[in-house]
Motif scaffolding. Structure first.
Motif, PDB file in Angstrom:
ATOM      1  N   PHE A 212      77.730  21.305  29.174  1.00 20.99           N
ATOM      2  CA  PHE A 212      76.292  21.219  28.923  1.00 20.99           C
ATOM      3  C   PHE A 212      75.636  20.662  30.180  1.00 20.99           C
ATOM      4  N   PHE A 213      74.534  21.253  30.594  1.00 21.28           N
ATOM      5  CA  PHE A 213      73.882  20.836  31.837  1.00 21.28           C
ATOM      6  C   PHE A 213      72.571  20.118  31.551  1.00 21.28           C
ATOM      7  N   GLU A 214      72.363  19.048  32.299  1.00 20.37           N
ATOM      8  CA  GLU A 214      71.098  18.317  32.271  1.00 20.37           C
ATOM      9  C   GLU A 214      70.677  18.107  33.713  1.00 20.37           C
ATOM     10  N   VAL A 215      69.447  18.431  34.031  1.00 16.84           N
ATOM     11  CA  VAL A 215      68.949  18.372  35.405  1.00 16.84           C
ATOM     12  C   VAL A 215      67.831  17.358  35.494  1.00 16.84           C
ATOM     13  N   ALA A 216      67.927  16.452  36.474  1.00 14.26           N
ATOM     14  CA  ALA A 216      66.914  15.413  36.658  1.00 14.26           C
ATOM     15  C   ALA A 216      66.352  15.482  38.065  1.00 14.26           C
ATOM     16  N   ASP A 217      65.051  15.294  38.180  1.00 11.99           N
ATOM     17  CA  ASP A 217      64.424  15.253  39.501  1.00 11.99           C
ATOM     18  C   ASP A 217      64.831  13.984  40.240  1.00 11.99           C
ATOM     19  N   SER A 218      64.923  14.110  41.553  1.00  8.40           N
ATOM     20  CA  SER A 218      65.085  12.944  42.420  1.00  8.40           C
ATOM     21  C   SER A 218      64.005  13.021  43.493  1.00  8.40           C
ATOM     22  N   GLU A 219      63.860  11.957  44.264  1.00 13.26           N
ATOM     23  CA  GLU A 219      62.832  11.958  45.300  1.00 13.26           C
ATOM     24  C   GLU A 219      63.082  13.050  46.331  1.00 13.26           C
ATOM     25  N   GLY A 220      64.369  13.321  46.605  1.00  7.81           N
ATOM     26  CA  GLY A 220      64.699  14.307  47.639  1.00  7.81           C
ATOM     27  C   GLY A 220      65.078  15.665  47.117  1.00  7.81           C
ATOM     28  N   GLY A 221      65.253  15.823  45.800  1.00  8.89           N
ATOM     29  CA  GLY A 221      65.682  17.103  45.263  1.00  8.89           C
ATOM     30  C   GLY A 221      65.986  17.025  43.788  1.00  8.89           C
ATOM     31  N   LEU A 222      67.292  17.093  43.459  1.00 10.95           N
ATOM     32  CA  LEU A 222      67.721  17.073  42.065  1.00 10.95           C
ATOM     33  C   LEU A 222      69.045  16.344  41.920  1.00 10.95           C
ATOM     34  N   PHE A 223      69.297  15.882  40.696  1.00  9.31           N
ATOM     35  CA  PHE A 223      70.635  15.529  40.248  1.00  9.31           C
ATOM     36  C   PHE A 223      70.997  16.496  39.125  1.00  9.31           C
ATOM     37  N   ARG A 227      78.111  18.007  31.662  1.00 12.71           N
ATOM     38  CA  ARG A 227      78.727  17.163  30.644  1.00 12.71           C
ATOM     39  C   ARG A 227      79.834  17.928  29.919  1.00 12.71           C
ATOM     40  N   ARG A 228      81.002  17.273  29.842  1.00  8.32           N
ATOM     41  CA  ARG A 228      82.126  17.834  29.090  1.00  8.32           C
ATOM     42  C   ARG A 228      82.663  16.777  28.130  1.00  8.32           C
ATOM     43  N   ASN A 229      83.333  17.235  27.103  1.00  4.23           N
ATOM     44  CA  ASN A 229      83.935  16.317  26.146  1.00  4.23           C
ATOM     45  C   ASN A 229      85.076  15.550  26.797  1.00  4.23           C
ATOM     46  N   ALA A 230      85.146  14.258  26.477  1.00  7.48           N
ATOM     47  CA  ALA A 230      86.264  13.417  26.935  1.00  7.48           C
ATOM     48  C   ALA A 230      86.960  12.880  25.680  1.00  7.48           C
ATOM     49  N   GLU A 231      87.304  11.598  25.655  1.00  9.12           N
ATOM     50  CA  GLU A 231      87.874  11.015  24.443  1.00  9.12           C
ATOM     51  C   GLU A 231      86.801  10.950  23.352  1.00  9.12           C
ATOM     52  N   PRO A 232      87.218  10.805  22.085  1.00  4.43           N
ATOM     53  CA  PRO A 232      86.231  10.738  20.990  1.00  4.43           C
ATOM     54  C   PRO A 232      85.147   9.699  21.277  1.00  4.43           C
ATOM     55  N   GLY A 233      83.917  10.125  21.098  1.00  2.00           N
ATOM     56  CA  GLY A 233      82.791   9.223  21.300  1.00  2.00           C
ATOM     57  C   GLY A 233      82.327   9.115  22.730  1.00  2.00           C
ATOM     58  N   THR A 234      82.913   9.910  23.639  1.00  2.00           N
ATOM     59  CA  THR A 234      82.541   9.828  25.056  1.00  2.00           C
ATOM     60  C   THR A 234      82.393  11.220  25.654  1.00  2.00           C
ATOM     61  N   TYR A 235      81.628  11.271  26.755  1.00  2.00           N
ATOM     62  CA  TYR A 235      81.472  12.487  27.549  1.00  2.00           C
ATOM     63  C   TYR A 235      81.914  12.213  28.984  1.00  2.00           C
ATOM     64  N   TYR A 236      82.447  13.236  29.589  1.00  2.00           N
ATOM     65  CA  TYR A 236      82.770  13.216  31.028  1.00  2.00           C
ATOM     66  C   TYR A 236      81.625  13.889  31.769  1.00  2.00           C
ATOM     67  N   VAL A 405      78.600   8.732  24.194  1.00  2.00           N
ATOM     68  CA  VAL A 405      77.799   9.929  23.940  1.00  2.00           C
ATOM     69  C   VAL A 405      76.297   9.632  23.883  1.00  2.00           C
ATOM     70  N   ALA A 406      75.924   8.428  23.523  1.00  2.00           N
ATOM     71  CA  ALA A 406      74.499   8.114  23.358  1.00  2.00           C
ATOM     72  C   ALA A 406      73.799   7.794  24.674  1.00  2.00           C
ATOM     73  N   GLU A 407      74.547   7.623  25.749  1.00  2.00           N
ATOM     74  CA  GLU A 407      73.951   7.174  27.012  1.00  2.00           C
ATOM     75  C   GLU A 407      73.479   8.342  27.867  1.00  2.00           C
ATOM     76  N   SER A 408      72.322   8.174  28.501  1.00  2.00           N
ATOM     77  CA  SER A 408      71.795   9.130  29.465  1.00  2.00           C
ATOM     78  C   SER A 408      72.581   9.028  30.769  1.00  2.00           C
ATOM     79  N   PHE A 409      72.953  10.170  31.329  1.00  2.00           N
ATOM     80  CA  PHE A 409      73.769  10.113  32.554  1.00  2.00           C
ATOM     81  C   PHE A 409      73.014   9.458  33.695  1.00  2.00           C
ATOM     82  N   LEU A 410      71.728   9.747  33.849  1.00  2.00           N
ATOM     83  CA  LEU A 410      71.025   9.209  35.010  1.00  2.00           C
ATOM     84  C   LEU A 410      70.669   7.740  34.810  1.00  2.00           C
ATOM     85  N   ASP A 411      70.227   7.365  33.613  1.00  2.00           N
ATOM     86  CA  ASP A 411      69.905   5.959  33.370  1.00  2.00           C
ATOM     87  C   ASP A 411      71.133   5.077  33.565  1.00  2.00           C
TER      88      ASP A 411
END
Length: 428
Positions: A212-223, A227-236, A405-411
């Motif tokens: 699953f892809f999530e794209v965030a703006d940065s000052e210079g471009g993008l992040f 996201r892939r499944n990892a152990e139960p309750g987590t994402y890689y 799983v509940a956490e935002s990757f960029l935050d």
């Protein structure tokens, strides 16, 4: 799909084009420092953004990047004599310094002022790290020098290579922000490549083929977060930064060095791919450096004396169908770099994006195209300085991390994707 006119705007980088003007706002890699390793070295032909130029290092160690052709009758200065603080055309002896200024015309009298009125187009050429960088825009708006981490760490911590890629810069660059293909195209490399294998993250890559892809703006471009499944309750999460217009970093794997690329247009149908590896806090081992020299990881094995890959379109990239059947390689092409290049070049010199059928996994590519187009138009119509010019925008890192799983990757990863000298990369 992309309209024909927008595709042309994004892919044409010659003088006077909107995207060409955008590229001319930045310091760009022009060649490897090893290409001008000594004072008085032989000059090197350089074609950038469809301009034919010549790089040389004079007898006093100064670097110059000037028009390839003598102002007299248009002979190539590649044949020139690098002597006594200048480059002399062998045809009639006209001599130029590193700024392109003509400093001697032997046929003119000693008191003639003719030389003062002869100056070739020239651009600054500055060594930072393993690269010689140039700025091809308006001298009055020359930006500060680049501050990418891979170019600023000590020499023993970094390695850079380059290869000629026979396609437009954009389709090469788009591969650099596309994480979904790794599970397929590079599946063999995740198991065997000495600069990729052995990390826990590889297991997550192989088990989950539907990121699953999530794209965030940065000052210079993008992040671009994949996201892939990892152990139960987590994402890689694998987080790829893009700094406009053409810098990308590959998320790290274990304690392997961190990889990345610049995709620099030669003309509209060819580009230079500059590939680097570095480690933020330790020297590269002899084994790692030799693997890079041998063409592993993001690097290529080139034809000796050139920067053309040994596996190229003229020999079908040394396709090995038996290795493909065995599963040693997914595509039959050896090496991660050439697996990418072979498919990008197979699209043709400039891919017809009006025929594309994009999917959610292409969200990073879609957003990057939008951002490039917006920046090029804003520069053309309003003179707005584009993102990525400010060296503060260069201080980014890629990251690989396992999060609840509940956490935002960029935050959760703002520190991980920001350069902190003396602190290792965030990796799985």
């Amino acid at each position: 799909m992309l309209r024909k006119d927008i595709n042309e705007l994004l892919t044409q980088t010659g003088p006077g084009t909107p995207m060409g003007n955008l590229f001319r706002q930045y310091w760009l890699p022009a060649l490897l420092a090893e290409e001008l390793a000594e004072d008085g070295a032989a000059p090197v032909r350089v074609k950038l953004l469809s301009e034919r130029l010549l790089a040389f290092r004079d007898s006093e160690g100064r670097y110059g990047l000037i028009d390839e052709f003598c102002a007299h009758r248009g002979a190539s200065l590649w044949f020139g004599r690098n002597e006594e603080a200048g480059l002399r055309c062998p045809y009639h002896g006209w001599k130029y310094d590193v700024t392109g200024q003509c400093i001697e015309v032997p046929s003119e009298s000693d008191n003639s002022s003719f030389c003062q009125n002869v100056k070739l187009t020239s651009y600054p050429l500055v060594k930072i790290g393993d690269l010689l960088w140039t700025y091809m825009g308006d001298p009055a708006t020359t930006p500060p020098l680049p501050e990418y981490e891979f170019a600023l760490v000590p020499a023993e911590q970094t390695y850079t290579s380059k290869r000629w890629q026979q396609c437009n810069w954009l389709q090469a660059f788009e591969g650099g922000i596309d994480s979904s293909h790794v599970t397929f195209l590079h599946s063999g490399g995740l198991k065997s490549d000495p600069l990729f294998k052995g990390s826990k993250g590889n297991e997550y890559n192989m088990k989950d083929t539907k990121p699953f892809f999530e794209v965030a703006d940065s000052e210079g471009g993008l992040f671009v977060g994949a996201r892939r499944n990892a152990e139960p309750g987590t994402y890689y999460w694998r987080i790829t930064p893009w700094v406009m217009p053409n810098f990308t970093m590959v998320p790290p794997r274990g304690d392997h060095p961190v990889h990345g690329h610049f995709w620099v247009p030669i003309d509209d149908e060819n580009c230079w791919t500059y590939s680097f590896d570095y480690h933020p806090v330790r020297a590269l081992t002899d084994t790692e450096r030799q693997a890079m020299i041998d063409g592993h990881g993001v690097h290529s094995k080139n034809i000796p004396g050139t920067y053309r890959p040994a596996a190229n379109m003229d020999n079908d990239y040394l396709m090995d169908r038996e290795a493909q059947r065995r599963g040693d390689t997914y595509s039959g092409v050896a090496g991660i770099a050439m697996q990418d290049a072979s498919l990008q070049e197979s699209m043709g010199p400039i891919v017809d994006r009006s025929k594309e059928r994009l999917v959610p996994a292409d969200s990073g590519i879609i957003k990057a195209r939008q951002k490039l187009r917006k920046a090029a138009i804003a520069l053309r119509d309003e003179g707005v300085t584009p993102p990525g010019v400010d060296p503060a925008h260069h201080k980014v890192r890629s990251a690989a991390v396992v999060l609840p799983v509940a956490e935002s990757f960029l935050d959760s990863c703002r520190d991980a994707v920001t350069v902190t000298p003396g602190v290792a990369q965030t990796t799985v």
